[in-house]
Design a protein around this motif. Sequence first.
Motif, PDB file in Angstrom:
ATOM      1  N   ALA A   1       0.865  -1.182   0.000  1.00 34.01           N
ATOM      2  CA  ALA A   1       0.000   0.000   0.000  1.00 34.01           C
ATOM      3  C   ALA A   1       0.903   1.235   0.000  1.00 34.01           C
ATOM      4  O   ALA A   1       2.092   1.137   0.320  1.00 34.01           O
ATOM      5  CB  ALA A   1      -0.892  -0.005   1.241  1.00 34.01           C
ATOM      6  N   PRO A   2       0.362   2.392  -0.313  1.00 35.06           N
ATOM      7  CA  PRO A   2       1.178   3.607  -0.195  1.00 35.06           C
ATOM      8  C   PRO A   2       1.654   3.782   1.255  1.00 35.06           C
ATOM      9  O   PRO A   2       0.920   3.490   2.196  1.00 35.06           O
ATOM     10  CB  PRO A   2       0.210   4.726  -0.588  1.00 35.06           C
ATOM     11  CG  PRO A   2      -0.830   4.047  -1.441  1.00 35.06           C
ATOM     12  CD  PRO A   2      -0.968   2.662  -0.869  1.00 35.06           C
ATOM     13  N   ALA A   3       2.877   4.237   1.383  1.00 32.75           N
ATOM     14  CA  ALA A   3       3.446   4.457   2.716  1.00 32.75           C
ATOM     15  C   ALA A   3       2.720   5.608   3.399  1.00 32.75           C
ATOM     16  O   ALA A   3       2.261   6.548   2.761  1.00 32.75           O
ATOM     17  CB  ALA A   3       4.931   4.767   2.604  1.00 32.75           C
ATOM     18  N   ARG A   4       2.621   5.490   4.715  1.00 31.06           N
ATOM     19  CA  ARG A   4       2.045   6.555   5.539  1.00 31.06           C
ATOM     20  C   ARG A   4       3.056   6.857   6.632  1.00 31.06           C
ATOM     21  O   ARG A   4       3.735   5.968   7.124  1.00 31.06           O
ATOM     22  CB  ARG A   4       0.740   6.091   6.163  1.00 31.06           C
ATOM     23  CG  ARG A   4      -0.309   5.730   5.108  1.00 31.06           C
ATOM     24  CD  ARG A   4      -1.610   5.515   5.753  1.00 31.06           C
ATOM     25  NE  ARG A   4      -1.952   6.779   6.407  1.00 31.06           N
ATOM     26  CZ  ARG A   4      -3.175   7.234   6.556  1.00 31.06           C
ATOM     27  NH1 ARG A   4      -4.178   6.541   6.129  1.00 31.06           N
ATOM     28  NH2 ARG A   4      -3.417   8.374   7.166  1.00 31.06           N
ATOM     29  N   SER A   5       3.113   8.114   7.029  1.00 33.65           N
ATOM     30  CA  SER A   5       3.992   8.461   8.137  1.00 33.65           C
ATOM     31  C   SER A   5       3.447   9.686   8.863  1.00 33.65           C
ATOM     32  O   SER A   5       2.641  10.437   8.320  1.00 33.65           O
ATOM     33  CB  SER A   5       5.426   8.726   7.657  1.00 33.65           C
ATOM     34  OG  SER A   5       5.520   9.928   6.950  1.00 33.65           O
ATOM     35  N   ALA A   6       3.878   9.815  10.080  1.00 30.96           N
ATOM     36  CA  ALA A   6       3.577  10.990  10.898  1.00 30.96           C
ATOM     37  C   ALA A   6       4.867  11.325  11.616  1.00 30.96           C
ATOM     38  O   ALA A   6       5.628  10.439  12.005  1.00 30.96           O
ATOM     39  CB  ALA A   6       2.466  10.695  11.891  1.00 30.96           C
ATOM     40  N   SER A   7       5.135  12.597  11.771  1.00 33.09           N
ATOM     41  CA  SER A   7       6.375  12.968  12.430  1.00 33.09           C
ATOM     42  C   SER A   7       6.173  14.175  13.328  1.00 33.09           C
ATOM     43  O   SER A   7       5.160  14.878  13.245  1.00 33.09           O
ATOM     44  CB  SER A   7       7.467  13.249  11.396  1.00 33.09           C
ATOM     45  OG  SER A   7       7.112  14.334  10.581  1.00 33.09           O
ATOM     46  N   CYS A   8       7.159  14.392  14.174  1.00 32.07           N
ATOM     47  CA  CYS A   8       7.166  15.536  15.082  1.00 32.07           C
ATOM     48  C   CYS A   8       8.608  15.939  15.307  1.00 32.07           C
ATOM     49  O   CYS A   8       9.526  15.139  15.098  1.00 32.07           O
ATOM     50  CB  CYS A   8       6.506  15.171  16.414  1.00 32.07           C
ATOM     51  SG  CYS A   8       7.349  13.844  17.296  1.00 32.07           S
ATOM     52  N   ASP A   9       8.803  17.174  15.716  1.00 37.40           N
ATOM     53  CA  ASP A   9      10.143  17.609  16.089  1.00 37.40           C
ATOM     54  C   ASP A   9      10.576  16.832  17.320  1.00 37.40           C
ATOM     55  O   ASP A   9       9.761  16.500  18.194  1.00 37.40           O
ATOM     56  CB  ASP A   9      10.153  19.105  16.419  1.00 37.40           C
ATOM     57  CG  ASP A   9       9.963  19.972  15.184  1.00 37.40           C
ATOM     58  OD1 ASP A   9      10.216  19.501  14.059  1.00 37.40           O
ATOM     59  OD2 ASP A   9       9.544  21.126  15.355  1.00 37.40           O
ATOM     60  N   TRP A  10      11.873  16.527  17.388  1.00 36.58           N
ATOM     61  CA  TRP A  10      12.405  15.894  18.579  1.00 36.58           C
ATOM     62  C   TRP A  10      12.343  16.915  19.718  1.00 36.58           C
ATOM     63  O   TRP A  10      12.762  18.061  19.543  1.00 36.58           O
ATOM     64  CB  TRP A  10      13.831  15.427  18.346  1.00 36.58           C
ATOM     65  CG  TRP A  10      14.398  14.734  19.545  1.00 36.58           C
ATOM     66  CD1 TRP A  10      15.315  15.235  20.417  1.00 36.58           C
ATOM     67  CD2 TRP A  10      14.047  13.449  20.045  1.00 36.58           C
ATOM     68  NE1 TRP A  10      15.552  14.340  21.426  1.00 36.58           N
ATOM     69  CE2 TRP A  10      14.781  13.231  21.221  1.00 36.58           C
ATOM     70  CE3 TRP A  10      13.156  12.462  19.609  1.00 36.58           C
ATOM     71  CZ2 TRP A  10      14.677  12.055  21.964  1.00 36.58           C
ATOM     72  CZ3 TRP A  10      13.056  11.291  20.355  1.00 36.58           C
ATOM     73  CH2 TRP A  10      13.810  11.100  21.513  1.00 36.58           C
ATOM     74  N   PRO A  11      11.824  16.532  20.880  1.00 37.88           N
ATOM     75  CA  PRO A  11      11.741  17.492  21.996  1.00 37.88           C
ATOM     76  C   PRO A  11      13.118  17.996  22.397  1.00 37.88           C
ATOM     77  O   PRO A  11      14.087  17.255  22.394  1.00 37.88           O
ATOM     78  CB  PRO A  11      11.115  16.663  23.125  1.00 37.88           C
ATOM     79  CG  PRO A  11      10.438  15.526  22.447  1.00 37.88           C
ATOM     80  CD  PRO A  11      11.254  15.245  21.218  1.00 37.88           C
ATOM     81  N   ALA A  12      13.173  19.257  22.721  1.00 35.53           N
ATOM     82  CA  ALA A  12      14.447  19.869  23.129  1.00 35.53           C
ATOM     83  C   ALA A  12      14.426  20.133  24.625  1.00 35.53           C
ATOM     84  O   ALA A  12      13.587  20.881  25.108  1.00 35.53           O
ATOM     85  CB  ALA A  12      14.667  21.180  22.378  1.00 35.53           C
ATOM     86  N   GLY A  13      15.327  19.502  25.340  1.00 30.05           N
ATOM     87  CA  GLY A  13      15.494  19.764  26.763  1.00 30.05           C
ATOM     88  C   GLY A  13      14.279  19.471  27.609  1.00 30.05           C
ATOM     89  O   GLY A  13      13.241  19.065  27.106  1.00 30.05           O
ATOM     90  N   PRO A  14      14.392  19.696  28.893  1.00 28.72           N
ATOM     91  CA  PRO A  14      13.275  19.427  29.798  1.00 28.72           C
ATOM     92  C   PRO A  14      12.134  20.424  29.601  1.00 28.72           C
ATOM     93  O   PRO A  14      12.377  21.602  29.351  1.00 28.72           O
ATOM     94  CB  PRO A  14      13.883  19.544  31.199  1.00 28.72           C
ATOM     95  CG  PRO A  14      15.103  20.362  31.019  1.00 28.72           C
ATOM     96  CD  PRO A  14      15.576  20.164  29.601  1.00 28.72           C
ATOM     97  N   ALA A  15      10.941  19.937  29.681  1.00 30.96           N
ATOM     98  CA  ALA A  15       9.762  20.806  29.619  1.00 30.96           C
ATOM     99  C   ALA A  15       9.380  21.219  31.035  1.00 30.96           C
ATOM    100  O   ALA A  15       9.536  20.461  31.966  1.00 30.96           O
ATOM    101  CB  ALA A  15       8.595  20.066  28.977  1.00 30.96           C
TER     102      ALA A  15
END
Length: 152
Positions: A136-150
């Motif tokens: 099937a067509p590929a699917r993806s979801a992404s996010c920025d890698w978290p930076a430092g402690p929140a």
Amino acid sequence: MQSPGLDPPEDPARLRAPMSDRWTRYDTLAYLEARDLVSGEAHAFLAYRETSLMGAGWRVRVRSRLTAGGVFEPAAMAQQAQGATARGEHSFVWGYQRLPRAADARHVEFRVHVDAGRPVRLELYARLRLADGSPAPARSASCDWPAGPAGP
């Protein structure tokens, strides 16, 4: 019946991050759903950040409805990112991985993209199968890698 102007009810089958409490905060980062038409299975993947409010740090977790997930500790990801950069790679795979085979085109993996030796993005990737078994067509979801402690 739904009243006009109200949001539709939430899908009860959707994966969700745990509820935050006084010890831990959970923040959803990325969500991916894909259906394998050969088996009829609905795959879902959820990436979320887990931050200790007691000073014990943070990590990213990936939960999956039908497969294993992954735990992404910041120090380990930094070390892996440096290694990937040294090898000239732009990403590395961490946690659960299913590679395609001649008899089964399914491909699932969690990729950490890197830049200059640092993790910069997390990608949930799934290529499942059409009803005839072809990819099937590929699917993806992404996010920025978290930076430092929140903060709390």
